[in-house]
Structure formats: C-alpha cells, structure tokens
Design a protein around this motif. Structure first.
Motif, short mmCIF file in Angstrom:
data_model
loop_
_atom_site.label_atom_id
_atom_site.label_comp_id
_atom_site.label_asym_id
_atom_site.label_seq_id
_atom_site.Cartn_x
_atom_site.Cartn_y
_atom_site.Cartn_z
N PRO A 78 -14.17 -14.64 154.42
CA PRO A 78 -14.21 -14.92 155.87
C PRO A 78 -15.41 -15.82 156.23
CG PRO A 78 -15.14 -12.79 155.44
CD PRO A 78 -14.67 -13.30 154.10
N ARG A 79 -15.33 -16.42 157.42
CA ARG A 79 -16.42 -17.30 157.88
C ARG A 79 -17.66 -16.47 158.23
NH1 ARG A 79 -14.26 -22.37 159.41
NH2 ARG A 79 -11.96 -22.39 159.52
N LEU A 80 -18.83 -17.09 158.18
CA LEU A 80 -20.07 -16.39 158.52
C LEU A 80 -20.21 -16.18 160.01
CD1 LEU A 80 -22.78 -17.93 156.17
CD2 LEU A 80 -21.24 -16.01 155.77
N ALA A 81 -19.56 -16.98 160.84
CA ALA A 81 -19.63 -16.84 162.29
C ALA A 81 -18.23 -16.92 162.86
CB ALA A 81 -20.52 -17.92 162.91
N ALA A 82 -18.02 -16.21 163.96
CA ALA A 82 -16.68 -16.12 164.53
C ALA A 82 -16.32 -17.32 165.39
CB ALA A 82 -16.56 -14.84 165.37
N ALA A 83 -17.32 -18.11 165.78
CA ALA A 83 -17.05 -19.25 166.65
C ALA A 83 -18.01 -20.38 166.31
CB ALA A 83 -17.20 -18.85 168.13
N GLY A 115 -20.56 -10.31 158.39
CA GLY A 115 -21.54 -9.29 158.18
C GLY A 115 -22.61 -9.62 157.18
N ALA A 116 -22.62 -10.86 156.66
CA ALA A 116 -23.63 -11.26 155.69
C ALA A 116 -24.01 -12.70 155.94
CB ALA A 116 -23.09 -11.07 154.28
N GLU A 117 -25.21 -13.05 155.59
CA GLU A 117 -25.68 -14.41 155.77
C GLU A 117 -26.02 -15.02 154.42
OE1 GLU A 117 -28.96 -14.19 158.40
OE2 GLU A 117 -27.75 -13.85 160.17
N LEU A 118 -26.05 -16.36 154.41
CA LEU A 118 -26.45 -17.08 153.20
C LEU A 118 -27.91 -17.48 153.32
CD1 LEU A 118 -23.34 -19.38 152.56
CD2 LEU A 118 -24.01 -17.33 151.30
N CYS A 119 -28.63 -17.28 152.25
CA CYS A 119 -30.04 -17.67 152.21
C CYS A 119 -30.21 -18.89 151.32
CB CYS A 119 -30.90 -16.51 151.68
SG CYS A 119 -30.78 -15.02 152.68
N GLY A 153 -11.38 -29.59 157.44
CA GLY A 153 -10.23 -28.78 157.08
C GLY A 153 -10.14 -28.40 155.62
N LEU A 154 -11.03 -28.89 154.76
CA LEU A 154 -11.01 -28.57 153.34
C LEU A 154 -12.30 -27.85 152.96
CD1 LEU A 154 -9.56 -31.87 151.82
CD2 LEU A 154 -8.34 -29.74 152.25
N TRP A 155 -12.17 -26.88 152.00
CA TRP A 155 -13.32 -26.09 151.56
C TRP A 155 -13.86 -26.63 150.23
CZ3 TRP A 155 -15.54 -22.25 154.45
CH2 TRP A 155 -14.83 -21.81 155.56
N TYR A 156 -15.21 -26.60 150.10
CA TYR A 156 -15.87 -27.08 148.89
C TYR A 156 -16.94 -26.08 148.47
CZ TYR A 156 -13.87 -31.59 150.28
OH TYR A 156 -13.02 -32.59 150.65
N ARG A 157 -17.20 -26.02 147.17
CA ARG A 157 -18.30 -25.20 146.67
C ARG A 157 -19.62 -25.84 147.09
NH1 ARG A 157 -17.82 -23.85 140.45
NH2 ARG A 157 -18.03 -26.12 140.29
N CYS A 158 -20.58 -24.98 147.44
CA CYS A 158 -21.86 -25.53 147.88
C CYS A 158 -22.99 -24.56 147.55
CB CYS A 158 -21.86 -25.81 149.39
SG CYS A 158 -21.85 -24.34 150.42
N CYS A 159 -24.20 -25.06 147.68
CA CYS A 159 -25.40 -24.25 147.55
C CYS A 159 -26.28 -24.54 148.75
CB CYS A 159 -26.13 -24.58 146.24
SG CYS A 159 -27.70 -23.69 146.06
N VAL A 160 -26.85 -23.52 149.34
CA VAL A 160 -27.69 -23.69 150.53
C VAL A 160 -29.04 -24.27 150.10
CG1 VAL A 160 -28.82 -22.55 152.46
CG2 VAL A 160 -26.54 -21.80 151.72
N HIS A 190 -28.01 -23.21 161.59
CA HIS A 190 -27.71 -24.51 160.99
C HIS A 190 -28.17 -24.51 159.55
CE1 HIS A 190 -26.28 -26.62 164.56
NE2 HIS A 190 -27.23 -26.00 165.23
N TYR A 191 -27.31 -25.01 158.67
CA TYR A 191 -27.56 -25.00 157.24
C TYR A 191 -27.47 -26.42 156.70
CZ TYR A 191 -26.64 -19.93 157.39
OH TYR A 191 -26.66 -18.59 157.67
N ARG A 192 -28.31 -26.71 155.75
CA ARG A 192 -28.15 -27.93 154.95
C ARG A 192 -27.70 -27.48 153.57
NH1 ARG A 192 -29.54 -33.16 155.23
NH2 ARG A 192 -30.75 -32.83 157.13
N VAL A 193 -26.53 -27.98 153.15
CA VAL A 193 -25.93 -27.51 151.91
C VAL A 193 -25.66 -28.68 150.99
CG1 VAL A 193 -24.88 -25.48 152.97
CG2 VAL A 193 -23.60 -27.63 152.87
N PHE A 194 -25.66 -28.40 149.69
CA PHE A 194 -25.35 -29.39 148.66
C PHE A 194 -23.97 -29.09 148.11
CE2 PHE A 194 -25.31 -30.87 144.25
CZ PHE A 194 -25.72 -32.18 144.41
#
Length: 1072
Positions: A57-62, A72-76, A87-94, A101-105
């Motif tokens: 599931p997504r980290l935020a509902a909106a 219920g969990a966050e990415l560090c 519309g497409l999902w990709y593997r990433c690292c924070v 707001h996140y910057r991801v690779f």
C-alpha cells in the motif's frame, strides 16, 4: 554487450556504458559513474511486471505533504521501496527525506527524483532479489590535478576535485562511453579504463593521469578508509541485499537529457530555431523535427494533469509552458526569488534554444517517458565569423536572423568546442550559397582567412546582396538612388587624392575662424545628396538600430538625425545621457541625446569625410588669437557663397573609418609627420587602443619566445595588406637611398626580398650595415645601406601595426630566469600560435603594461582561443609553471599600470557586490564582497608604507602610479590621469577620479609588491540591455545603488573589460 543474470564481468572485457549518473565529491580522489550495459534484460522486464502487480500500500492516503499515513510505516534514508512515476512503479532507495517529501534513486533507471509519500510504497523482499541493473564504475588511472599525495602520506584528502572538473563530467549524463574492465571490485563495482576521457581531462588540466599501480594504491586506501569506503562500496551487506547499492552523489539531480554527439566533417540538414548572435545559434536536426512537434503536442494534452511540485532546482530538467501557451521540455537556468505565488524561473527550451521566464504555476516535473526522445537541437557558432573584439551590434544580429532564423539550411560541422559545448558550423542555403560568407560580407565580420571564396559562390553572394541592397535603398514615393556600399567605394570621391595647385569650386560648410574652417567640393555635391538619401532610406526603416548592444565611446562612428536628415558623425565625448559629435560631412560640432545617435553601418563608412578641414595660408591673427571682429568679417565674406580655392597641401583619408582614428588618444596633435611616425613605433603604438583589461582579436606576427613576441590587430590587417602592395610598387620605381641618419625608412627584408616600413635602431652604421626594426611585424635584422630607401609621406598615415607582448609574470619557465625559455617551450608556444592562427580566432587580453629599464614598453597578455589559453597550454605541456599571485618583478622590469583581473567571475554567475562609484547606468564600479578581506589587507599595507614616505617633490607624468590621499585622510592606490591645470587621480580600487593636491601624492616604490601587484579591485560595469534613460532615472539610479551591497548577475563581458550585469536588491530588480 549486456550482462546475463549472475554473470560477472572479467578484466579485459569491453564495456559500452550508457551513463545515468556521475558521482564526484571534492574529497574523494576518484571518479565514479553509474550506467546501463546495452539493452534491458529479460529478467528485469519480468521483474518490472511483477512490481506493477504487487505494489502497495501507499505510504500516504492522499497526495501532498499533508496526506495521512496509510501504510502505518515510513521509509527512512537508505530504505528500499517502490515509487510511482506517471502510473508505473519502480524500485528505489531513499536518498534523503524532508517531511513528507522524499528524494529517491531509481535502482534500475540510474536517476533520482523528488516525490511525496503518496507515490511511495514499501514493497516485499522478493522484489529486491535482483541487484540493481545500473552498474557502478570507477574511472581508472585518473586522480585530481593536485596528484595522489594520499597514496604516499596516507592523507586521503591531500588533493581535491575542482568545480571545473565537476562541470566537465556532468556532461557525460546520457552519453555512451566505451572502455575496458581493468578490475572487478565487486559484482556491482568495476574499475573501468576510459583512455579518451582521461586524456581529455588531463589535457584540460582537470585531472592527472597516473600509472595503474599507483591508482590501485589510491583506490585501496579509499576502500579501506571508513568514510570513503562507505561512499565507494556498492556491494551490499548480507542483511540488506541492495542497501549500499545507491550512489551517494554530491548533487543528486533528476534524469538528464540525452544529447547524441554529432560526427564532425559531415553535413546535416537542420532547422535554425533560435539566434542570439553569430556565435550562439541553435540548429535542430530536420530528421527529428516532426517527432519534436509530436512530443510537444503530447505534452500539451498531458501536462495540465501532471502534479505541480516544488520549484525545481537550478540545472534540473522540467516541463515548462511558454508565452505561446505550449508546453516544452526545458532546463532550469536560474531561480528568481519572490513571494510564494510569484516565484519564477528562467528556463531554456532545450528543443528550440530560446529562453523564457516562467512562473511556478507553469512548471511541472518531467515524466520519465519524456526523456526517451533525445535532444537534437544543438548550440552552434558560425565558423569564420568574428566580431573583431567589439561585440555584436543589433543590426548584425537582425541581419543574421533575417538570413537564417526559422529556415531549413545545411550545416557542415567543422569543430566541437568541449568547453562551451557548441559546434562550429558553416551554413549553406538551398541554392548552395555559403551563408557564413554572405553574412560576413554584408556585415563586415568575415575573418580574413575565410575571405577567399570560389568565383561561383562569390557571384551568388553578390546577387543576394544586390537584392537586399535594392530593398533597403528605395524609398516609396521617391526617386530610386543607385548608391550601395559598393557604389560608395567606387564613387568619384572615394579614395580621392586631392589635386594640389589647381583651383576647385568649393563652399564653406562650417567655420570657427580663418585658421579653422571646413570646405565642401562642388564636385561632391551630387555624391553628398546620394549619401544622405541612401542613409535616409535605411535608417528611417531601422528605428531600433543601435542601443543596448552598441558601445558609445569617443571615436565611434555614428549617424545622427538633424532636421529630418541623417548625417554621419564621430563621437568626440560622452557625458551622462548626452554625446558630443563631430559631423564629418559638414564640420560642425553638436551635443545630442544618446537616443539621437545610431551605429553607422560599414556600407556608409567607405566614403571619406566630405568636409575638408582647412586654413588660410599666409595670414595669422594679431596678438595670437582671432578677434570677434575678424571672425565676423571672414564669416560675412565666405558663408553661403560659391568660392574657388587652391589647395597647397592636403591629407585626405581613404575612408571615413581612418579619419575617425584622429579622435583616439593623441592623434589630433599637430606634430610633424616624421615625429608622428616615430611616436607610433612599436614600443608605444596602440597605447590609446589597448587598455588594460581589454580583449582584442590579434595576429601574432613574430615570436622569439613566450616572453617576447609581437602582435597585430586583426581589424587592421586589410589596411596593412593594401599598404604593403603600394610599398612594393613604389620601391620598384624608386632608387632614392635613405638619407642617413634619418631613422624612418623602407628596408628590404633578407628572406623574401620584399620592402617593409622600418625604423633604424643602431646609432652608427657598422660595415655599411645598420640594425632596423620592422615596425609592422616586430622582428629586427642587420640591413645593408644599399637595401634602404627613403619613405613617402603617404606610407606614414597608417600607424605601426606591431605591438610587443609577453606572458611575463603570468607563467614562468621551469628555470629561475623568467625570460630564459628552453627550446621545448619556444616550440610549444609556436605550435599554439600556428594552430590557433590557422583555424581559430585568436584573442589577446591585456593584464598590465610594463617596460624594460624604462625604455621599451610591452603588454603583459595572455593569448586565447575558444578552447584554451597560451598560459594554460604551456603549463599543461610541462614547459612552464603558473604564477598566482604574481611573483615580484625582476629589477629590470617596471610596471606602468596595475594588474587587471576578472577575479574568477564567470558569465552567468551571481556575485555579492558593493557599489563604490556611479557615473551613470552605463558606467559604474563595484567591489566583490568576497574580496573584502583582500581589500582590508591592502589598506593595512598602504597605511604602513605611507608612514615611511614623503610627498612627491617633482611633477609626475600622466599615467604614473601613485598613492593619493582622499578627503577621509586615508591613502589609496591611484593612477595619475591629468597633470594640467590640476592633477587628477583615478582611484583604481574604487573607480572615482578626483583632483588631488600635489602634497597629497606619494610615489609607489617598485619593491612594494604587496601593493603594486594586487589586481585592481574596482570592477567597471554597465547595466545590461538599456539604451536610453532620462536624466531623472540616472539620478535615481545613483541614489539607489551607490554604497549599497547588492546582488549582480553577470550577463556578458565587453571587449574593453567592462561587465554587463543585472543588479538586484534582495528580490527587486534595479534594471530599467
């Protein structure tokens, strides 16, 4: 090639890596790249499908920063996850996090992006069983230019990467590099040999190439050092299969555009999409023009639905909506501060080359799909075209736009400038006409080496030029006047030698007294009317000609409108918003506003001044000056009447360009012709033209070594060529020997047996030979008295063309003697000169003026091409050492100016400045805030020196360096600019000129190096893009900026060293 699953690359394997990211930290002494090997592999395609089915599931509902946490969990930082992009999902690292707001690779794409928690999900462990598809590399055998000192001493931070190296490597984004695997550190980290890249960085002075064994020690120490090991190790620990696989970039940016490199020597059909000036035009490949239009149409339909995010950072790609309402791919060049809803950015539309300022509401993050289309619009410069060091006038740019903008042409790729990242091209029209040559001929900016064209091509250019001339020369409703710039050159008055001793019909056009009045020849009246008609036809249809791009200086040729008539003139003085001009075809002086004058185009310069300055022979005023009664009587006798005049002697310039020279420097002094010729010898020639800080186009005429060579101004080469032809013809028919000891002569050069203007430098002949200096080239030789000829007065009109130059105190030979260069250094310098002269414009920047034992003056200069400078070239070759700051002068050298410096300022940079002096918006001075400590130290040094010295007791010459006491009773560095009737001093660190009492002056000792050698701190500036400003606005500008700390954005640098800038007070622009 591509890697199979589980396959490891072995040493010696060939690798084609498409670079996705570059990692270069100043303190890490290696270059790191990340990229993809060939096409995407099947297992990663399957993994991509699995990710789409399993994401959530997504980290935020909106969407948005305020959205509640859903999962219920966050990415560090360092956590693995999934990110949704269009519309497409990709593997990433924070990589980093700021609130929601996140910057991801993106692990399998090799790029970074900024997103919010709504578009992130954790992802199950099975989705991370494959390592990142992006491979990490360390470039082999290259370290920072300071050298690998850490390998010996253990000090890992002994050398660091420069900003220039970082900028250079940033252009690898999206490009494919070919290399060999030197070593496999881990399955995800290899050492890659890229010999071409390393050689280029070494040649540019951005890096140092070392042996493989030494580099192996550097890399081993980096990997074993705790801090650097974390930055370099791409093999993850067992507990987290991919945690350390993310490159820790110094500046993490979005995916970059892909710029395919063009092949040199080929001709490509292109569409010219934007023109800034002849050295900055944008050409789009016609083969992909339709795809670019389709991409823009697609973006217009989709961009309104893309989420608006934070304002992008400078240098990041984005989507931007232009003033035409269309969406384009863009790159952020500059952010302009403002209120939250008023934030704006300066962007460049990468597919078209034009720049616009857009609001935050008209910016979007660019989806990954938009990066698949490469950027095929390239910045280009016209080969063989030069502004002569004077900058481009608006008329030249407008003519170029009319010639090529929006048109489909063929571009022949000549060369690539890796520093400015532009291609040098020759453009050809549909009919095969060389547009570079056509434009160069029309606007008189063709480099001399490109003047030779085929007869067919020249005829085509002539036909196009004639049609253009006809459009300009006809006035609706008026009789056509057949007077073009070619007609002016062949007109009866052009280049006329006034016949002496016979009577001419004349009319007085202007007078001051019987010793100074101006005559017009009756035979030139028709020509005069045609000239005025021709100028009216052109200038009445060019109301915007001149202005911001034209520098109004004394000696500049212009046209002024008077009572509905356009008149040719020379600017004699510039004061605030007004200029004083001399009307060359009538003789009178006038003062007009800046907006009343326009630049005089080359086609109207070829006709000489039609007003002949004259004086009565055999009469002189009683008491030394003419009385008002005498002048009135003379005026009544001659004005408005047809007269006959007999000329006893005359000097008529061949063109108006030559006659304007008399307003520069001291050329209006009434001195005998022989003395005039001696004063213009190479030791002092061009003194009024080559100001310290100026940059001019030159031809190197003679080289002895890097500390002793001679140059000529490129703009005078044609005049010299014509003069040489006249001298050869004259000497064929003349046998007049030189009258010893007359030092001015013509001498026959031993190598080519041609005759040249020369100056006898030996005091007495030895064995019937004398030493001569060839004043137009700079070389000397012993010449037999039989090979000398007396000169003719007409050969002395053109000033001596050679001026002495030196790289002294900018670089130094490897030995101790700054003037003793070995053969390798001399050959390297000659190679630089020969290569530059044959292929490129060679520019010369004057840093200081000096002399040897107070006798022969020389300019301390650096020679530059668009790619590198002579000092840089010799230093990289290892035949010279850089000197910074300048080394104390040897005892035989005396400075006659302070040093000039750009202080590291780059075009486009932003600087904190302090405005020290304001004359008007076109001329003011500032100091750099970052140089405040330097200036404070200078003042301390001056204070200590002034306490040990006494005031000047003898009169100082104009141009002398000194210390002067200002009204605050403090001493400052100065340059004496005037001695009569009062002494005036220019304060070089502040920009103001003041009248100073004699007892408030101190001489500046030659051994005061800490004061004498520090570059001038006052930087001469002008507001960019202004033409006409009322007096009230000038007064406001002085009050608004004087003695204020402001921000300046550097727009351009003029040939005289003046910077064109934009000023800001916080977020408020101070530009008119």
């Amino acid at each position: 090639m591509s890697r199979g699953a589980g396959m490891s690359l072995s040493p010696g394997a060939s690798v084609a890596l498409r670079v996705c990211a570059v990692g270069l930290r100043p303190e890490v002494p290696v270059v790191r790249l990340w990229g993809l090997l060939g096409e995407r592999r099947a297992e990663y395609v399957c993994l991509h499908r699995e990710i789409q089915a399993a994401a959530g599931p997504r980290l935020a509902a909106a969407p948005g920063p305020g959205g509640p946490v859903a999962g219920g969990a966050e990415l560090c930082t360092g956590d693995m996850g999934l990110v949704e992009v269009v519309g497409l999902w990709y593997r990433c690292c924070v990589v980093s996090r700021r609130g929601q707001h996140y910057r991801v690779f993106l692990l399998d794409e090799g790029c970074t992006m900024v997103t919010s928690a709504y578009y992130l999900a954790r992802g199950c462990r099975e989705l991370f069983h494959l390592p990142p598809e992006v491979l990490g590399c360390v470039v082999a055998d290259v370290v920072p230019p300071g050298g690998p000192g850490m390998a010996v001493s253990g000090d890992v931070c002994a050398s660091t990467w420069t900003v220039e190296a970082m900028e250079f490597l940033s252009y690898l984004h999206g490009k494919e590099v070919l290399g060999l695997v030197q070593k496999v550190v881990t399955p995800q980290l290899i050492v890659l040999e890229l010999p071409q890249l390393v050689a280029q960085m070494h040649q540019l002075g951005l890096a140092k190439q070392v042996t493989p064994s030494l580099f192996c020690q550097v890399l081993r120490r980096c990997l074993t050092h705790s801090h650097f090991g974390n930055l370099l190790k791409l093999q993850p620990p067992a507990s987290s299969p991919v945690t350390s696989a993310v490159p820790q970039l110094r500046q993490v940016t979005q995916a970059d555009y892909f710029y395919p490199q063009l092949q040199l020597g080929v001709t490509e059909p292109v569409l010219v999409t934007h023109v800034s000036d002849p050295h900055h035009i944008y050409c789009q490949l016609q083969s992909l023009s339709q795809e670019i239009l389709c991409l823009s149409d697609t973006m217009c339909h989709a961009c309104d639905w893309w989420e608006q995010d934070l304002l992008p950072k400078v240098g990041s790609p984005c989507a931007a909506r232009g003033i035409d309402g269309q969406w384009y791919r863009a790159l952020v060049l500059e952010l302009i501060a403002g209120e939250q809803d008023q934030q704006v950015a300066l962007v460049i539309f990468v597919d078209y080359g034009r720049k616009e300022t857009v609001t935050r509401a008209n910016l979007r993050h660019l989806p990954v799909e938009c990066f698949r289309m490469p950027v095929v619009t390239y910045p280009c410069a016209l080969q063989g075209i030069s502004d002569g060091g004077c900058g481009w006038s608006p008329s030249q740019i407008n003519e170029l736009k009319a010639l090529v903008l929006g048109k489909r042409v063929s571009a022949h790729l000549k060369a690539f400038n890796s520093y400015e990242h532009l291609y040098y091209v020759s453009l050809y029209g549909e009919n095969g006409v060389n547009l570079n040559h056509l434009f160069g001929v029309q606007t008189c900016c063709l480099v001399s080496s490109h003047m030779q064209v085929s007869q067919t091509e020249a005829q085509k250019q002539l036909e196009v030029e004639e049609s253009t001339a006809k459009e300009l020369e006809f006035l609706p409703g008026a009789l056509p006047v057949a007077l073009t710039h070619r007609d002016l050159a062949s007109a009866p008055g052009a280049g006329v030698h006034l016949e002496l001793g016979v009577f001419h019909d004349v009319q007085v056009s202007h007078l001051r007294d019987p010793s100074e009045f101006w005559l017009q020849l009756h035979e030139h009246r028709q020509l005069f009317r045609q000239l005025r008609q021709s100028m009216w036809n052109f200038y009445s249809h060019a109301p915007k000609l001149g202005g911001a791009g034209w520098d109004l200086q004394p000696g500049s040729l212009c046209v002024s409108r008077k009572e509905g008539v356009f008149c040719r003139a020379v600017i004699t003085r510039v004061v605030d918003s007004e200029v004083e001009i001399h009307l060359v075809d009538t003789g009178n002086m006038e003062t007009v506003g800046r907006s009343a004058v326009k630049e005089l185009l080359p086609r109207f310069r070829e006709l000489p001044a039609l007003a002949l300055k004259s004086c009565l022979v055999g009469v002189s005023p009683l008491g030394g000056s003419w009385s008002e009664v005498s002048v009135s009587a003379f005026r009544e006798i001659v004005l408005n009447k047809g007269l006959k005049a007999r000329f006893l002697s005359a000097q008529v310039p061949e063109t108006l360009q030559k006659s304007s020279d008399k307003y520069e420097g001291k050329k209006n002094l009434p001195i005998p012709w022989r003395q005039s010729y001696v004063e213009m010898t190479p030791s002092s020639s061009h003194g009024g033209q080559l100001e310290v800080g100026s940059t001019v186009n030159v031809v190197v005429s003679y080289v002895e070594n890097p500390s002793y060579f001679w140059c000529q101004l490129s703009r005078n080469c044609h005049d010299l060529k014509v003069l040489m032809a006249e001298i050869q013809e004259y000497c064929k028919n003349s046998s007049n020997p030189c009258a010893w000891p007359d030092s001015v002569c013509l001498a026959q050069y031993s190598e080519d047996e041609n005759w040249y203007r020369a100056l006898i430098t030996s005091e007495t002949p030895s064995a019937e030979k004398v030493e001569v200096l060839y004043v137009d080239y700079g070389n000397r030789e012993q010449v037999s008295l039989t090979n000398l000829r007396s000169t003719n007065k007409r050969f002395l009109k053109l000033e001596a063309q050679a001026f002495r130059c030196s790289l002294y105190n900018l670089i130094q030979p490897n030995g101790q003697d700054p003037f003793a260069w070995d053969e390798a250094a001399v050959q390297a310098f000659q190679e630089f000169v020969d290569t530059s002269s044959s292929q490129l414009d060679l520019k010369c920047t004057v840093f200081a003026l000096a002399s040897i034992k107070h006798k022969e003056l020389f300019n301390i200069v650096d020679l530059m091409t668009p790619f590198q400078s002579a000092c840089q070239f010799l230093t990289e070759r290892g035949v010279a050492r850089p000197l910074s700051p300048q080394k104390p002068l040897v005892s035989s050298v005396q400075l006659h100016s302070y040093y000039y410096s750009m202080h590291g300022i780059k075009i486009g940079s932003e600087e904190d400045v302090f405005i020290t002096h304001v004359e008007d918006p076109w001329t003011f001075y500032c100091q750099l805030e970052r140089c405040a400590d330097v200036l404070a130290q200078l003042m301390d040094n001056i204070d200590r020196l002034s306490e040990t010295m006494t005031s000047i007791t003898t009169s100082q010459k104009s141009g002398s360096l000194c210390l002067a006491k200002y009204t605050d009773n403090c001493w400052y560095r100065g340059l004496i600019t005037k001695t009569k009737p009062n002494t005036e001093v220019f304060f070089v660190d502040f920009g103001n000129t003041e009248t100073i009492e004699k007892d408030h002056l101190l001489p500046l000792p030659s051994d005061a190096c800490d004061i004498l050698l520090l570059p001038m701190q006052a930087i001469k500036c002008s507001l960019a893009d202004i033409s006409n400003v009322p007096k009230e606005a000038t007064t406001w500008f002085k009050q608004a900026v004087l003695e204020r700390q402001l921000k300046a954005i550097v727009v351009a640098k003029k040939s005289d060293g003046k910077l064109l800038i934009e000023l800001f007070d916080d977020d408020k622009s101070l530009t008119f």
